[in-house]
Design an enzyme around this catalytic site. Structure first.
Site, PDB file in Angstrom:
ATOM      1  N   HIS A   1       0.707  -1.566   0.271  1.00 26.34           N
ATOM      2  CA  HIS A   1      -0.046  -0.292  -0.184  1.00 26.34           C
ATOM      3  C   HIS A   1       0.935   1.629   0.287  1.00 26.34           C
ATOM      4  O   HIS A   1       0.740   2.278  -0.230  1.00 26.34           O
ATOM      5  CB  HIS A   1      -0.897   0.031   1.191  1.00 26.34           C
ATOM      6  CG  HIS A   1      -0.348   0.028   2.427  1.00 26.34           C
ATOM      7  ND1 HIS A   1      -0.301  -0.799   3.363  1.00 26.34           N
ATOM      8  CD2 HIS A   1      -0.119   1.629   3.213  1.00 26.34           C
ATOM      9  CE1 HIS A   1       0.750  -0.369   4.576  1.00 26.34           C
ATOM     10  NE2 HIS A   1       0.326   1.284   4.240  1.00 26.34           N
TER      11      HIS A   1
ATOM     12  N   ASP B   1      -0.625  -7.696   1.524  1.00 27.22           N
ATOM     13  CA  ASP B   1       0.508  -6.216   1.657  1.00 27.22           C
ATOM     14  C   ASP B   1       1.916  -6.329   1.690  1.00 27.22           C
ATOM     15  O   ASP B   1       2.317  -5.953   2.172  1.00 27.22           O
ATOM     16  CB  ASP B   1      -0.241  -5.977   2.787  1.00 27.22           C
ATOM     17  CG  ASP B   1      -0.146  -3.855   2.655  1.00 27.22           C
ATOM     18  OD1 ASP B   1       0.669  -3.605   1.806  1.00 27.22           O
ATOM     19  OD2 ASP B   1      -0.502  -3.057   3.357  1.00 27.22           O
TER      20      ASP B   1
ATOM     21  N   SER C   1       4.513   2.496   8.280  1.00 24.98           N
ATOM     22  CA  SER C   1       4.503   1.490   7.309  1.00 24.98           C
ATOM     23  C   SER C   1       5.341   0.953   5.935  1.00 24.98           C
ATOM     24  O   SER C   1       6.278   1.903   5.501  1.00 24.98           O
ATOM     25  CB  SER C   1       2.835   2.055   5.777  1.00 24.98           C
ATOM     26  OG  SER C   1       1.862   2.403   6.576  1.00 24.98           O
TER      27      SER C   1
END
Length: 254
Positions: free
Chosen positions: A68, A108, A196
């Site tokens: 992402h 992911d 992230s």
């Protein structure tokens, strides 16, 4: 002279407090990493949108991060301790997992192929990946990044950390976590916005990739990570020739 000396001491003390205060931001509840003590950490930023993520070097020519985090003009910065002193960025070709979609969780994970290979040295290094899906994982782990200092706080006083920070976290039982390709931690410390793509490091091995977090009803925070070992076949398909050699090499370098 004595009055002047006291004034000088007070000024120095005030400046020292400001200087120390600068280093108390970043991953929630964490501490500042010793400079270049995590040589595998990679700062990732899109040169147009300025959206930033974390990542980690797994081979001289590949960085691993969350899918992402994919943007159109990604650059990676190696050997970063303080973002105020970024080295020259390296352009990459992003390779997200083919089953990843923003519409649902799972898969992911992304590899970034560096257009210029990294030179490994004291401040730039690789980290070990899991050997197999059934490999045991230490419960006491660590996360790190340059993210926000508070969970989901968009106030002007909250901002990303300029220096790399790290925090200790503990894995929870898989039945309380989610899907099979997910690892989870919860507690009052851990990654926040901007972290992230960074690694969940357990026993010196990158076992997970930060991709999702949420507040719980109490002071604890829940964080989910892509379980890297579930994607070893896919990783080998992208880096087919040197995967065994890479695992052996990074084991010696950590």
């Amino acid at each position: 002279m004595r009055i002047l000396w006291h004034i000088t001491c007070l000024l120095l003390f005030h400046r020292t407090k400001l200087f120390i205060g600068f280093f108390i931001h970043g991953i929630v509840g964490g501490k500042v990493s010793a400079p270049h003590s995590r040589p595998y950490m990679v700062y990732i930023r899109d040169k147009i949108s300025k959206v930033a993520c974390g990542g980690f070097l797994v081979r001289e020519d590949y960085v691993m991060t969350a899918a992402h985090c994919k943007q159109s003009h990604l650059m990676v910065y190696l050997g970063v301790s303080d973002k105020n002193f970024l080295p020259d960025g390296i352009e990459v070709d992003p390779i997200p997992h083919p089953k990843f979609t923003m519409k649902r969780t799972g898969h992911d994970i992304m590899l970034l192929k560096l257009k210029t290979q990294a030179t490994l040295n004291k401040i730039v290094g690789t980290i070990t990946l899991p050997n197999s899906e059934n490999e045991g994982i230490a419960k006491d782990c660590m996360v790190m990044g340059w993210g926000w200092k508070k969970y989901h706080d968009e106030s002007p006083s909250n901002s990303p950390s300029n220096v790399l920070k790290e925090a200790n976290v503990t894995l929870i039982d898989s039945e309380n976590c989610g899907t099979a390709d997910t690892l989870c931690t919860e507690g009052s410390t851990g990654p926040a916005q901007g972290d992230s793509g960074g690694p969940l490091v357990c026993g010196g091995v990158a076992q997970g990739i930060m991709y999702f977090s949420k507040n719980k009803g109490n002071a604890d925070h829940f964080t989910a990570y892509t379980h890297i070992s579930h994607y070893i076949p896919w990783i080998q398909s992208i880096m087919p020739l040197d995967m065994p050699e890479m695992l052996d090499q990074v084991s010696r370098s950590v």
